[in-house]
Design an enzyme around this catalytic site. Structure first.
Site, PDB file in Angstrom:
ATOM      1  N   GLU A   1     -10.252   1.918  -1.518  1.00 35.45           N
ATOM      2  CA  GLU A   1     -10.237   1.609  -0.090  1.00 35.45           C
ATOM      3  C   GLU A   1     -11.599   1.164   0.451  1.00 35.45           C
ATOM      4  O   GLU A   1     -12.245   1.874   1.240  1.00 35.45           O
ATOM      5  CB  GLU A   1      -9.744   2.828   0.707  1.00 35.45           C
ATOM      6  CG  GLU A   1      -8.316   3.224   0.389  1.00 35.45           C
ATOM      7  CD  GLU A   1      -7.823   4.413   1.191  1.00 35.45           C
ATOM      8  OE1 GLU A   1      -6.605   4.646   1.219  1.00 35.45           O
ATOM      9  OE2 GLU A   1      -8.650   5.119   1.809  1.00 35.45           O
TER      10      GLU A   1
ATOM     11  N   GLU B   1      -1.764   5.862  -3.833  1.00 38.77           N
ATOM     12  CA  GLU B   1      -1.722   7.055  -2.982  1.00 38.77           C
ATOM     13  C   GLU B   1      -0.540   6.933  -2.032  1.00 38.77           C
ATOM     14  O   GLU B   1      -0.304   5.874  -1.449  1.00 38.77           O
ATOM     15  CB  GLU B   1      -3.001   7.220  -2.147  1.00 38.77           C
ATOM     16  CG  GLU B   1      -4.240   7.613  -2.907  1.00 38.77           C
ATOM     17  CD  GLU B   1      -5.456   7.764  -1.996  1.00 38.77           C
ATOM     18  OE1 GLU B   1      -5.266   8.072  -0.792  1.00 38.77           O
ATOM     19  OE2 GLU B   1      -6.577   7.574  -2.487  1.00 38.77           O
TER      20      GLU B   1
END
Length: 439
Positions: A161, A345
């Site tokens: 991220e 995730e």
């Protein structure tokens, strides 16, 4: 090595679970520094001990084995293995050697994330991701890990991220290193993506048979109201929060409309950078938790108004929108046509209470079931989704939220460090059994 058409896994990150913050030569990361500054984290908590995974990794791998996963995604603590700029730590590297060997003994594939936000503080002291040199230091670190673990690890994720590192860390200031400058944010974006591209090239050179990619958290919200103003606001939002990362990775360059709309912002691009950033990847990792509904206008921090909905909410205040995962996967597939997508995730925080050695977390059970259903539906509809990694195996340090939010399917008592399997652990185990069997 395990070969499967679809991989079931769990995910964690180093700073959130390892603890042992100053043991065996580990030096501080930016998150050690940030969390020890009063006011940055809920109740001034830190991850000095956290789940103490550094000492309890065998117990945690036994949990993974009982769960029946095919793979475990974890990250490396950069400052544990390289406690100074050119100094390797044998004890730090040995920890990850032991961890990988223990996983392979249980027939669990290691998926390694090289960077999950915990930049060594000694690099931050030199300017951190604002400096181009940090991208080259990252490649040196990556090569150290390829050399150490590449004989046993086939799956590598460069960054987790980068949006969070750039926007939360350098624009909003809610994550380490706590800066609030839009120009710096764009500089950081470029250097993060340069680091990714350089690491992908190093991976090809060092481990030509390995698989490599990057994990992103794309924002693909819905448009809340009709009209050109709202359409343009949505486009601007997606350009900055998603396309700034994925477009260059897939060879499209940075979204020019975003740059033309913000002419005072510059990117430190040098000759050849965009080709490096677009180095071919084997997969894209997608982290998905929620979907928003946006309306105009976009403010001067490139955010728009979020409409309140009647959807169920997690403890993070995020809407539970399983259909949003399906929409996002199709959006990514249609725009970028990646070879492979992993859900790296997906999970939810709820107010879990332990009672008589049981944790009833029916909302999480429902969340996981519905999102897995949409993941598998996307695969049936032609999206190349090849795996699902649940976030997270353990309750852990949730960044600026401290220990106030629990994402795990295993409850961690932070006073005793005792692990207790939640109902969601057994539910996920059953889902894995229903959809696959370990080979």
């Amino acid at each position: 090595m395990l070969k499967k058409d679809f991989i079931w896994g769990c995910a964690t990150s180093s700073y959130q679970i390892e603890g042992a913050a100053s043991q065996d030569g580990r030096t501080p990361s930016i998150w050690d520094t940030f969390s020890h500054q009063p006011g940055n984290v809920f109740e001034d908590e830190n991850a000095d001990t956290s789940c103490d995974h550094y000492h309890r990794y065998k117990e945690d791998i036994r949990l993974l084995d009982e769960l029946g996963v095919d793979a475990y995604r974890f990250s490396i603590s950069w400052s544990r293995v390289l406690p100074a700029l050119t100094q390797k730590s044998k004890k730090g590297l040995d920890f990850y050697n032991r961890l990988v060997d223990e996983l392979l003994e249980k027939n669990i594939l290691p998926f390694i994330t090289l960077y999950h936000w915990d930049l060594p503080q000694y690099l931050q002291d030199k300017g951190g991701w604002e400096q181009r040199d940090t991208a080259y230091h990252f490649v040196d670190y990556a090569r150290t890990m390829f050399d150490t673990l590449g004989d046993r690890v086939d799956n590598w994720i460069t960054l987790n991220e980068p949006w969070c590192s750039a926007v939360l860390g350098h624009m909003l200031g809610t994550h380490a290193p706590g800066k609030t400058d839009i120009q710096i944010t764009h500089t950081v974006i470029h250097h993060l993506l340069l680091a990714h591209g350089l690491a992908m090239q190093a991976l090809r050179s060092e481990l030509p048979n390995a698989q490599g990619g990057i994990t992103v958290n794309p924002f693909t919200p819905l448009q809340g109201e009709e009209g050109q103003e709202h359409t343009e606001a949505l486009e601007s939002y997606v350009n900055f929060h998603t396309c700034m990362y994925l477009d260059p990775i897939y060879g499209r360059g940075y979204p020019q409309k975003h740059l033309s709309q913000n002419p005072t912002i510059t990117l430190p691009i040098k000759d050849g950078d965009m080709d490096i950033i677009a180095s071919p990847t084997d997969f894209i990792g997608v982290n998905y938790y929620t979907e928003q509904i946006l309306v105009a206008p976009i403010n001067n921090m490139f955010f728009a108004e979020t409409l309140e909905t009647s959807a169920d909410k997690t403890e993070m205040g995020w809407d539970v929108v399983p259909d949003g995962l399906l929409r996002q996967l199709h959006w990514i597939n249609n725009r970028y046509a990646p070879k492979t997508i992993y859900i790296t995730e997906n999970g939810a925080a709820f107010n879990d209470l332990k009672n008589n050695d049981r944790v009833k977390d029916s909302k999480r059970v429902d969340y996981i079931q519905k999102h897995i259903s949409k993941t598998l539906q996307s695969a049936r509809e032609g999206v190349p989704v090849r795996g699902y990694f649940l976030w997270s195996l353990l309750d852990n340090f949730e960044w600026d939220k401290g220990y106030s939010k629990r994402f795990g399917i295993v409850y961690c008592d932070y006073s005793t460090l005792e692990r207790t399997k939640k109902d969601s652990f057994f539910s996920y185990k059953q889902l894995i059994l229903e959809h696959s069997s370990k080979t």
